[in-house]
Design a protein around this motif. Structure first.
Motif, PDB file in Angstrom:
ATOM      1  N   TYR A 705      -0.178  -3.228  -1.407  1.00  0.00           N
ATOM      2  CA  TYR A 705      -1.189  -3.338  -2.454  1.00  0.00           C
ATOM      3  C   TYR A 705      -0.644  -2.838  -3.785  1.00  0.00           C
ATOM      4  N   TYR A 706       0.113  -1.709  -3.768  1.00  0.00           N
ATOM      5  CA  TYR A 706       0.668  -1.167  -5.011  1.00  0.00           C
ATOM      6  C   TYR A 706       1.846  -1.990  -5.515  1.00  0.00           C
ATOM      7  N   GLU A 707       2.619  -2.585  -4.599  1.00  0.00           N
ATOM      8  CA  GLU A 707       3.806  -3.331  -5.025  1.00  0.00           C
ATOM      9  C   GLU A 707       3.473  -4.759  -5.437  1.00  0.00           C
ATOM     10  N   LYS A 708       2.650  -5.448  -4.630  1.00  0.00           N
ATOM     11  CA  LYS A 708       2.409  -6.878  -4.851  1.00  0.00           C
ATOM     12  C   LYS A 708       1.128  -7.144  -5.629  1.00  0.00           C
ATOM     13  N   GLY A 709       0.229  -6.190  -5.644  1.00  0.00           N
ATOM     14  CA  GLY A 709      -0.992  -6.357  -6.414  1.00  0.00           C
ATOM     15  C   GLY A 709      -2.044  -7.174  -5.686  1.00  0.00           C
ATOM     16  N   GLU A 710      -3.145  -7.395  -6.371  1.00  0.00           N
ATOM     17  CA  GLU A 710      -4.266  -8.089  -5.760  1.00  0.00           C
ATOM     18  C   GLU A 710      -4.006  -9.579  -5.601  1.00  0.00           C
ATOM     19  N   ASP A 711      -3.118 -10.165  -6.420  1.00  0.00           N
ATOM     20  CA  ASP A 711      -2.886 -11.609  -6.340  1.00  0.00           C
ATOM     21  C   ASP A 711      -2.263 -12.014  -5.014  1.00  0.00           C
ATOM     22  N   TRP A 712      -1.574 -11.095  -4.354  1.00  0.00           N
ATOM     23  CA  TRP A 712      -0.943 -11.439  -3.075  1.00  0.00           C
ATOM     24  C   TRP A 712      -1.992 -11.725  -2.009  1.00  0.00           C
ATOM     25  N   LEU A 713      -3.226 -11.210  -2.203  1.00  0.00           N
ATOM     26  CA  LEU A 713      -4.289 -11.454  -1.236  1.00  0.00           C
ATOM     27  C   LEU A 713      -4.760 -12.904  -1.242  1.00  0.00           C
ATOM     28  N   LYS A 714      -4.406 -13.651  -2.296  1.00  0.00           N
ATOM     29  CA  LYS A 714      -4.848 -15.039  -2.351  1.00  0.00           C
ATOM     30  C   LYS A 714      -4.273 -15.847  -1.198  1.00  0.00           C
ATOM     31  N   GLY A 715      -3.065 -15.594  -0.806  1.00  0.00           N
ATOM     32  CA  GLY A 715      -2.450 -16.339   0.287  1.00  0.00           C
ATOM     33  C   GLY A 715      -2.525 -15.621   1.620  1.00  0.00           C
ATOM     34  N   TYR A 716      -3.238 -14.496   1.676  1.00  0.00           N
ATOM     35  CA  TYR A 716      -3.311 -13.740   2.930  1.00  0.00           C
ATOM     36  C   TYR A 716      -4.267 -14.428   3.891  1.00  0.00           C
ATOM     37  N   GLN A 717      -3.829 -14.595   5.140  1.00  0.00           N
ATOM     38  CA  GLN A 717      -4.669 -15.174   6.182  1.00  0.00           C
ATOM     39  C   GLN A 717      -4.252 -14.591   7.519  1.00  0.00           C
ATOM     40  N   LEU A 718      -5.238 -14.165   8.269  1.00  0.00           N
ATOM     41  CA  LEU A 718      -4.985 -13.542   9.569  1.00  0.00           C
ATOM     42  C   LEU A 718      -4.655 -14.619  10.593  1.00  0.00           C
ATOM     43  N   ARG A 719      -3.585 -14.417  11.344  1.00  0.00           N
ATOM     44  CA  ARG A 719      -3.171 -15.339  12.400  1.00  0.00           C
ATOM     45  C   ARG A 719      -3.758 -14.865  13.722  1.00  0.00           C
ATOM     46  N   LEU A 720      -4.533 -15.767  14.377  1.00  0.00           N
ATOM     47  CA  LEU A 720      -5.206 -15.383  15.608  1.00  0.00           C
ATOM     48  C   LEU A 720      -4.420 -15.728  16.864  1.00  0.00           C
ATOM     49  N   ASP A 721      -3.400 -16.588  16.777  1.00  0.00           N
ATOM     50  CA  ASP A 721      -2.688 -17.018  17.972  1.00  0.00           C
ATOM     51  C   ASP A 721      -1.496 -16.159  18.285  1.00  0.00           C
ATOM     52  N   LYS A 722      -1.248 -15.124  17.483  1.00  0.00           N
ATOM     53  CA  LYS A 722      -0.084 -14.276  17.732  1.00  0.00           C
ATOM     54  C   LYS A 722      -0.486 -13.079  18.569  1.00  0.00           C
TER      55      LYS A 722
END
Length: 722
Positions: A705-722
């Motif tokens: 969060y401190y290094e990449k900032g809030e914009d990195w959350l735009k592409g964040y998606q939880l993978r359920l099959d792993k």
């Protein structure tokens, strides 16, 4: 009921290591928080806050979840309603969200401001990046959590039921929540959010629609129709109709089948006194005897008070007369010393006090009071110019003489009026006393005479009213409704005045109005005034009506069975008597509302929302997958999972299957299944996922969060099959 709050504070928070995740199901209706790997959440409460004000001090407090009924004694919870952090299903009020998280962590057992556990929190499908970033900022900055993971509640519920073997790897998840309804397709165990559909209709809208319908149907019971009670009625009695139009026609016919589907909610009700049986003669006699006993007691008290008053006045008169005798035989020099021991200042004042006391004594004994002139020692000086001839007075003294004459005549008129009123009051008291003695001698005869007098006066007053209305004339135009024409409402003198008015300004042949040019024209007004004065010389309605009111009041006092039924034309008409309330008036009947309210899940246009229903959304989502060629239709329609609190309505599966079958090709296999627990499966799926080994790799750490900032959350998606 499935919605049960659990807010007891946990005591084993320190027993869990710092790497053990905390799981939060942040739903629009309820907030659930617990530990990963467990089967049920530890804390459950409504996802709202309230800010009531203290009734005395005015202090405002914040209450999270349902308000405690004990607070109603000290706080006013009616001025401000509950507030939610959600707009539809998106969190946007993070000040409210912070209150809710504070309460949730506190109930979980956290004893410090910093939370050193990873957090897995649910969100809606396709949650805006702004809302997700603000939630991450709140968790990292305010609570200092080491890592955060975001997941969709419907996806967790589908994966949890897939692990239980209820649904397949490919399928469709229909999640009908509190504010919105989502349709999310799954391919190879992963949600395909590109084909996800949403409509802004959920359990909140069903409850609100039911509350509106019942409030319009029973406006006198609005205070009973609280949100919590309507929510209970919805979950207990509402259902989904397989064929909405046929169900409506069934209730329109009102046959036995429709009567069997009607539900009744009985409100608290106490029979009124008017609904009780008519009292028996023994009961009436007992009440009359009790009333007579009470009246006798009051009369005895009044007589004792009058006797004491007479004794006091007699003693006062005797003492004053003795004092006056002493003053008459005393020397002039000894009079001041004698008066110094009393409350009087002169001999005239003693004589005036004796006269007043004598008058009061005669009044108390019921004797006629004679006119007693006040002995004003300064009367001669006050009116010293009245007997002086005008010729011996100056102009200024003449003005003073006229003023003294006016003051003296006004004072004498006032004294005469008071004396007349006093005599009338004594006469009324005497008549009342005579009537009471007559009643005590023969109560039955007195009551019969009073009833006869009441009947005669009523007929007399009603007859006068009818004559005054119709004028004592008929022209054959009477109708069944009792209406009369203008001519029937006027007597002869009134009609003569109307004739004079209409002919007063008659054109006398000169083409102009000449009324008033001659002096005799103005004699018309004198004639009209004289006729008006002679209209009702023989009528005395006020005296008769006053006597009727007195007799009616007297009958009400001594006759418990007396009921005065005034005629419609009588001026003494009472207020209308309404039908007494019965048990049926305190019943809330649920008929067509049982299936009309949940119908908005399939037809949102019923409440003005022009969006797709459940069956249409499912068809659109399936068609979107088929257009991309990612999966066959049979694999999707063979595993349709219903989850969320609004999927608990009976008949939902059958109605949804019929709707999808009308959209999809004939012969398509359709299997609709309900989640093992539509309420808790989202949290249980998230708890199972957080307890897995791959969970730490799916989190978003504080360092990221401190290094990449809030914009990195735009592409964040939880993978359920792993």
């Amino acid at each position: 009921m499935p919605f049960i709050s659990k807010i007891q504070r946990q005591s084993d928070y320190s027993a869990f290591p710092s790497r053990h995740p905390i799981v939060i199901d942040n739903g629009g209706s309820y907030f659930r928080i617990g530990w990963a790997g467990e089967s049920d959440p530890r804390v459950i409460f409504r996802n709202i806050i309230q800010r009531p004000r203290h009734k005395i001090t005015g202090e405002t407090i914040t209450v999270v979840g349902d308000h405690n009924p004990a607070l109603l004694k000290y706080f006013d919870c009616t001025r401000t309603g509950p507030r939610s952090a959600f707009d539809n299903n998106v969190v946007y009020q993070f000040e409210i969200m912070e209150y809710i998280l504070d309460f949730g962590f506190d109930r979980l057992g956290a004893d410090q401001s910093q939370i050193d556990h990873p957090v897995l929190i649910t969100e809606c499908a396709c949650n805006p990046v702004q809302s997700r970033s603000k939630m991450a900022e709140l968790l990292f900055e305010s609570y200092g959590v080491p890592s955060v993971a975001f997941g969709v509640d419907a996806a967790f519920s589908y994966k949890y039921n897939q692990q239980l073997g209820i649904c397949n790897n490919d399928g469709l998840a229909i999640c009908s929540g509190f504010n919105t309804t989502h349709v999310i397709p799954f391919v190879n165990g992963e949600p395909v959010y590109e084909a996800c559909k949403r409509t802004n209709v959920g359990g909140y809208h069903v409850t609100d629609y039911l509350k509106q319908l019942l409030s319009l149907k029973y406006p006198h019971h609005i205070s009973k129709l609280t949100w919590e009670k309507v929510e209970d009625l919805k979950m207990e009695h509402c259902y989904i109709a397989t064929d909405y139009e046929s169900e409506v026609q069934l209730f329109q016919k009102g046959d036995e089948e429709a009567d069997e589907k009607i539900r009744c909610w009985q409100l608290p009700w106490t029979p009124s006194l008017s609904e009780e049986t008519t009292p028996s003669e023994e009961e009436i006699a007992r009440k009359a005897a009790l009333k007579e006993k009470q009246g006798q007691r009051l009369r005895e008290m009044a007589e004792a008070k009058r006797f004491n008053r007479i004794n006091d006045l007699e003693n006062e008169i005797r003492d004053s007369e003795n004092l006056l005798q002493r003053l008459r035989h005393a020397e002039e020099d000894d009079i001041p010393s004698i008066l110094a021991k009393t409350r009087y200042t002169s001999k005239l004042e003693v004589e005036s006090a004796i006269a007043k006391a004598t008058q009061s004594l005669r009044k108390s004994k019921g004797e006629p009071v004679e006119s007693v002139e006040k002995t004003d020692p300064s009367a001669t000086e006050k009116y010293n110019l009245i007997n002086v001839p005008d010729e011996a007075l100056t102009p200024e003294q003449l003005k003073q003489k006229r003023k003294q004459l006016f003051i003296k005549s006004t004072s004498e008129a006032r004294q005469q009026k008071k004396q007349k009123q006093l005599e009338e009051e004594l006469e009324r008291e005497r008549q009342k006393k005579l009537e009471e003695e007559k009643r005590q001698e023969n109560p039955e005869q007195y009551l019969d005479e009073l009833r006869a007098k009441h009947r005669d006066l009523s007929e007399k007053v009603d007859q006068r009213k009818r004559l005054k209305t119709n004028g004592g004339h008929t022209n054959g135009n009477h109708n069944s409704s009792g209406g009369v024409g203008r001519g029937e409402r006027l007597n002869s003198s009134q009609r003569e005045r109307m004739r004079l008015l209409t002919t007063a300004a008659f054109d006398r042949g000169k083409g102009e109005d000449t009324f008033g040019m001659k002096d005799e024209d103005w004699q018309l007004y004198k004639l009209m005034s004289r006729d008006n004065d002679d209209d009702d010389d023989d009528d005395h309605p006020d005296l008769d009506e006053a006597e009727l009111a007195r007799v009616t009041s007297r009958l009400r006092e001594i006759d418990p069975t007396f009921i005065f039924k005034a005629e419609s034309g009588s001026s003494t008409a009472e207020a209308p008597h309404f039908r007494p309330l019965t048990k049926e008036d305190f019943q809330i009947i649920l008929g067509v509302e049982r299936f009309r309210c949940p119908e908005i899940l399939f037809h949102p246009s019923l409440i003005g929302i022009e969006q797709l229903g459940l069956d249409e959304m499912a068809g659109k989502s399936i068609q979107g997958l088929l257009d991309k060629g990612r999966v066959s239709e049979e694999r999707i329609t063979n595993s349709i999972l219903l989850t969320g609190g609004s999927c608990l309505f009976p008949g939902l599966s059958e109605r949804l299957e019929a709707g999808i079958r009308m959209i999809r090709p004939s012969g398509t296999p359709i299997r609709i299944i309900k989640a093992s627990n539509p309420i808790f499966d989202a949290w249980r799926g998230a708890a199972a996922y957080a307890a897995a080994m791959q969970f730490p790799q799916q989190t978003f750490s504080k360092m990221d969060y401190y290094e990449k900032g809030e914009d990195w959350l735009k592409g964040y998606q939880l993978r359920l099959d792993k």
